[in-house]
Structure formats: structure tokens, C-alpha cells
Scaffold this motif. Structure first.
Motif, PDB file in Angstrom:
ATOM      1  N   GLN A  31       0.829  -1.206   0.000  1.00 12.04           N
ATOM      2  CA  GLN A  31       0.000   0.000   0.000  1.00 12.04           C
ATOM      3  C   GLN A  31       0.864   1.257   0.000  1.00 12.04           C
ATOM      4  O   GLN A  31       0.566   2.223  -0.691  1.00 12.04           O
ATOM      5  N   ASN A  32       1.973   1.243   0.754  1.00 15.69           N
ATOM      6  CA  ASN A  32       2.882   2.378   0.760  1.00 15.69           C
ATOM      7  C   ASN A  32       3.543   2.546  -0.611  1.00 15.69           C
ATOM      8  O   ASN A  32       3.712   3.668  -1.092  1.00 15.69           O
ATOM      9  N   TYR A  33       3.885   1.454  -1.247  1.00 14.38           N
ATOM     10  CA  TYR A  33       4.459   1.491  -2.591  1.00 14.38           C
ATOM     11  C   TYR A  33       3.476   2.113  -3.587  1.00 14.38           C
ATOM     12  O   TYR A  33       3.871   2.927  -4.421  1.00 14.38           O
ATOM     13  N   ILE A  34       2.227   1.752  -3.494  1.00 14.67           N
ATOM     14  CA  ILE A  34       1.196   2.307  -4.382  1.00 14.67           C
ATOM     15  C   ILE A  34       1.074   3.813  -4.189  1.00 14.67           C
ATOM     16  O   ILE A  34       0.978   4.587  -5.150  1.00 14.67           O
ATOM     17  N   LYS A  35       1.099   4.288  -2.938  1.00 21.25           N
ATOM     18  CA  LYS A  35       1.019   5.724  -2.663  1.00 21.25           C
ATOM     19  C   LYS A  35       2.220   6.463  -3.255  1.00 21.25           C
ATOM     20  O   LYS A  35       2.068   7.503  -3.889  1.00 21.25           O
ATOM     21  N   ARG A  36       3.415   5.928  -3.021  1.00 21.89           N
ATOM     22  CA  ARG A  36       4.619   6.584  -3.544  1.00 21.89           C
ATOM     23  C   ARG A  36       4.600   6.622  -5.065  1.00 21.89           C
ATOM     24  O   ARG A  36       4.994   7.615  -5.684  1.00 21.89           O
ATOM     25  N   ALA A  37       4.145   5.539  -5.691  1.00 25.13           N
ATOM     26  CA  ALA A  37       4.071   5.497  -7.152  1.00 25.13           C
ATOM     27  C   ALA A  37       3.065   6.520  -7.676  1.00 25.13           C
ATOM     28  O   ALA A  37       3.333   7.207  -8.666  1.00 25.13           O
ATOM     29  N   ALA A  38       1.927   6.648  -7.016  1.00 29.91           N
ATOM     30  CA  ALA A  38       0.931   7.632  -7.442  1.00 29.91           C
ATOM     31  C   ALA A  38       1.436   9.055  -7.221  1.00 29.91           C
ATOM     32  O   ALA A  38       1.140   9.961  -8.007  1.00 29.91           O
ATOM     33  N   TYR A  39       2.224   9.266  -6.169  1.00 29.95           N
ATOM     34  CA  TYR A  39       2.718  10.615  -5.868  1.00 29.95           C
ATOM     35  C   TYR A  39       3.769  11.089  -6.873  1.00 29.95           C
ATOM     36  O   TYR A  39       4.020  12.278  -7.002  1.00 29.95           O
ATOM     37  N   THR A  40       4.378  10.160  -7.611  1.00 28.14           N
ATOM     38  CA  THR A  40       5.349  10.577  -8.617  1.00 28.14           C
ATOM     39  C   THR A  40       4.711  11.443  -9.693  1.00 28.14           C
ATOM     40  O   THR A  40       5.383  12.278 -10.292  1.00 28.14           O
ATOM     41  N   GLU A  41       3.405  11.264  -9.935  1.00 29.79           N
ATOM     42  CA  GLU A  41       2.704  12.135 -10.885  1.00 29.79           C
ATOM     43  C   GLU A  41       2.720  13.578 -10.383  1.00 29.79           C
ATOM     44  O   GLU A  41       2.905  14.513 -11.160  1.00 29.79           O
TER      45      GLU A  41
END
Length: 149
Positions: A31-41
């Protein structure tokens, strides 16, 4: 005598316990990985604004002349519904603030501020302006581990 085939109840319970422990560790990490990946946008949308401020500062040599979209020659991007970026703004002194949407676990309150500081060489009265900017992140994006300085 025929030997029975199969697993005992205790063996099955041990396997289930191991799977449960692995899931308890892996799920929060995922879940933390998904958040970080989305925040790259969000952070990647800051890049052209940062470049425009850098360019403006190289020409003007004054951050006060590089703190509006008109002065840097850029339009502030706004996100689309269902995507991570909500808006980007630029403030006095060239600080860039990115606001995300509620998206894939990211909250709107998790803003990211990228602030420029004039780089100098030397110390005291001998300090000289190098003509470059040093950028630092602050805000919830740093606190939550989405970006690093």
C-alpha cells in the motif's frame, strides 16, 4: 499396512500461520508502494515549473522577478479528475506548491513544497552568489516518504 498420504492438521495450520504473517507484512508495504508510485505524478508535474524558475533566475538574478506564472513563462498545470495532481501554484520567492487529489491512498492535505535558495560559495563577507539555485522539498511529501531531499 497402508501408509496414509496427506498433511496433518498441525502442518496445515503452520502453513496458514506463515501465509498470514507474510500477508500482514507485505500488505502495508504494498500500500505504501502504491502511494509513492501515485505521488510521482505530483512531483513530476513540478519539474517544468522548477526548470522555468531556474531559467528565469539565471536571466534575472532575482527570485522576486521569478515568482508568478507570467514571469516564468509557464502556465500552472491542473490535474484531471481521477488523477493524482490537483493543482500547482508558485509563491513569493519562487516556492512551488503541489496539491494532490484524493487518489490511491494519497490525501489532498499531503501537499509538497519545493523551495529555492540562492547557492553561495565562500563564507561570511567573502560569500559570493554562484548564480544557481538549491532546491529543497518540505511538507507532507517529505514526512510521508514520497520524496527525499
Amino acid at each position: 499396512m497402508n501408509a496414509q498420504k496427506g498433511f496433518t492438521l498441525i502442518e496445515l495450520m503452520i502453513v496458514i500461520a506463515i501465509i498470514g504473517i507474510l500477508a500482514a507484512i507485505a500488505l502495508p508495504a504494498y500500500q505504501n508502494y502504491i502511494k509513492r508510485a501515485a505521488y510521482t505524478e505530483v512531483t513530476s508535474a513540478i519539474a517544468p515549473i522548477k526548470t522555468a524558475v531556474d531559467t528565469c533566475f539565471a536571466i534575472e538574478k532575482d527570485l522576486a522577478k521569478c515568482d508568478t506564472p507570467g514571469e516564468i513563462g509557464e502556465t500552472m498545470p491542473t490535474g484531471l479528475t481521477g488523477k493524482a495532481l490537483k493543482s500547482i501554484s508558485i509563491a513569493e520567492g519562487g516556492a512551488i506548491t503541489a496539491t494532490p487529489n484524493d487518489y490511491k491512498g494519497i490525501k489532498t492535505a499531503e501537499t509538497c513544497v519545493l523551495s529555492p535558495v540562492k547557492e553561495t560559495s565562500g563564507a561570511g563577507q567573502a560569500a559570493a552568489d554562484t548564480g544557481r539555485l538549491i532546491w529543497t522539498y518540505s511538507g507532507a511529501c517529505v514526512n510521508n516518504g514520497y520524496v527525499k531531499n
